[in-house]
Design a protein around this motif. Structure first.
Motif, PDB file in Angstrom:
ATOM      1  N   ASN A   1       0.803  -1.212   0.000  1.00 25.04           N
ATOM      2  CA  ASN A   1       0.000   0.000   0.000  1.00 25.04           C
ATOM      3  C   ASN A   1       0.840   1.267   0.000  1.00 25.04           C
ATOM      4  O   ASN A   1       0.396   2.314  -0.459  1.00 25.04           O
ATOM      5  N   LYS A   2       2.049   1.170   0.531  1.00 30.61           N
ATOM      6  CA  LYS A   2       2.912   2.333   0.684  1.00 30.61           C
ATOM      7  C   LYS A   2       4.155   2.215  -0.194  1.00 30.61           C
ATOM      8  O   LYS A   2       4.813   1.171  -0.210  1.00 30.61           O
ATOM      9  N   VAL A   3       4.476   3.287  -0.875  1.00 28.87           N
ATOM     10  CA  VAL A   3       5.628   3.293  -1.771  1.00 28.87           C
ATOM     11  C   VAL A   3       6.923   3.015  -1.018  1.00 28.87           C
ATOM     12  O   VAL A   3       7.755   2.225  -1.469  1.00 28.87           O
TER      13      VAL A   3
ATOM     14  N   MET B   1       1.377  -2.516  -6.724  1.00 28.59           N
ATOM     15  CA  MET B   1       1.069  -1.305  -5.973  1.00 28.59           C
ATOM     16  C   MET B   1      -0.434  -1.225  -5.861  1.00 28.59           C
ATOM     17  O   MET B   1      -1.142  -0.949  -6.839  1.00 28.59           O
ATOM     18  N   ILE B   2      -0.957  -1.547  -4.659  1.00 25.71           N
ATOM     19  CA  ILE B   2      -2.405  -1.652  -4.509  1.00 25.71           C
ATOM     20  C   ILE B   2      -3.014  -0.473  -3.760  1.00 25.71           C
ATOM     21  O   ILE B   2      -4.229  -0.289  -3.765  1.00 25.71           O
ATOM     22  N   GLY B   3      -2.165   0.334  -3.115  1.00 20.75           N
ATOM     23  CA  GLY B   3      -2.674   1.468  -2.364  1.00 20.75           C
ATOM     24  C   GLY B   3      -2.765   2.727  -3.212  1.00 20.75           C
ATOM     25  O   GLY B   3      -2.302   2.764  -4.360  1.00 20.75           O
ATOM     26  N   HIS B   4      -3.364   3.756  -2.658  1.00 23.62           N
ATOM     27  CA  HIS B   4      -3.460   5.043  -3.342  1.00 23.62           C
ATOM     28  C   HIS B   4      -2.054   5.550  -3.655  1.00 23.62           C
ATOM     29  O   HIS B   4      -1.183   5.582  -2.790  1.00 23.62           O
ATOM     30  N   LEU B   5      -1.824   5.914  -4.897  1.00 28.28           N
ATOM     31  CA  LEU B   5      -0.498   6.320  -5.343  1.00 28.28           C
ATOM     32  C   LEU B   5      -0.458   7.824  -5.591  1.00 28.28           C
ATOM     33  O   LEU B   5      -1.182   8.343  -6.440  1.00 28.28           O
ATOM     34  N   GLN B   6       0.405   8.491  -4.829  1.00 30.69           N
ATOM     35  CA  GLN B   6       0.574   9.930  -5.018  1.00 30.69           C
ATOM     36  C   GLN B   6       1.454  10.174  -6.241  1.00 30.69           C
ATOM     37  O   GLN B   6       2.405   9.443  -6.497  1.00 30.69           O
ATOM     38  N   ARG B   7       1.159  11.227  -6.966  1.00 32.27           N
ATOM     39  CA  ARG B   7       1.887  11.483  -8.207  1.00 32.27           C
ATOM     40  C   ARG B   7       3.382  11.694  -7.974  1.00 32.27           C
ATOM     41  O   ARG B   7       4.205  11.269  -8.778  1.00 32.27           O
TER      42      ARG B   7
END
Length: 236
Positions: free
Chosen positions: A55-57, A75-81
């Motif tokens: 979930n975390k980069v 990458m399954i979590g919300h991905l920040q640009r």
């Protein structure tokens, strides 16, 4: 204990496939390893796991550097640009694309690495305000727009269903995502295939498999309950 939980999870996937008249090889198990240290992932790896979801980069990057390179990272979590550049050359599949701006950033970073990135469009099927993802009615237009990016390949859809005590309550959510994928597939959009459905987690993956999931994301069901105070890695 991990071995026992993993075996039980695999058996439940097999049982659900049989119930739905599907082949076992149609469903891939992703071990969701967030907050768990590399040593625990190594144990799962030694038991045969090759697909891991983060979930975390920051966690993904740290574990990528210390674990075998034949692992397929999701990458399954919300991905920040601003984090895309950190994972663009490490992930096999990004599950959580839900905006044109994010897709454009993925395109730009993938172009720099001269690679094509497989992605899934995250759809908020249940339309929960607390969840990321585009609405089902926006999905087709969204897919058509990002299909034009040459360094992105749209492989399918992903959803995070509501947390429920009775997994049957999420059956319609999974059925709706599958129907949406079929509807989009029928449009025969260039650079788009709808062969991947990422849906189902620890509390409801058997139902998701029955409704057509090709990827299930199981964390607690494999690794057990998380000790967040002990294991948490935070984003910087």
């Amino acid at each position: 204990m991990l071995e026992e939980r993993l075996r039980r999870t695999i058996q439940e996937i097999e049982d659900s496939c049989k119930k739905a008249g599907r082949k076992r090889e149609e469903v891939t198990l992703i071990a969701v390893s967030k907050t768990w240290p590399a040593e625990t992932l190594r144990e799962a790896y030694d038991l045969g796991c090759r697909e891991f979801g983060e979930n975390k980069v920051q966690e993904l990057v740290q574990k990528y550097d210390s674990l075998p390179k034949d692992i397929r990272w999701h990458m399954i979590g919300h991905l920040q640009r601003n984090k895309v550049k950190d994972v663009i050359d490490k992930v096999d599949l990004i599950h959580s694309v839900d905006s044109i701006r994010l897709a454009r950033t993925i395109e730009q970073e993938a172009a720099k690495k001269d690679r094509i990135i497989d992605i899934l469009v995250e759809v908020n099927v249940a339309q929960e305000e607390s969840k990321f993802g585009i609405s089902p009615r926006e999905a087709l237009k969204f897919v058509e727009e990002i299909a034009a990016f040459p360094h992105i390949r749209v492989r399918g859809l992903m959803t995070i269903a509501p947390f429920v005590e009775n997994s049957e309550e999420n059956r319609q959510v999974f059925a709706d995502l599958r129907k949406l994928s079929v509807d989009i597939a029928e449009k025969s959009i260039d650079n788009v295939s709808m062969d991947v459905l990422s849906m189902g987690m620890t509390n409801d993956y058997p139902v998701a498999v029955e409704e057509g999931a090709t990827l299930v994301r199981v964390g607690t069901g494999i690794f057990g309950g998380r000790d967040y105070a002990k294991n948490r890695m935070t984003e910087k």
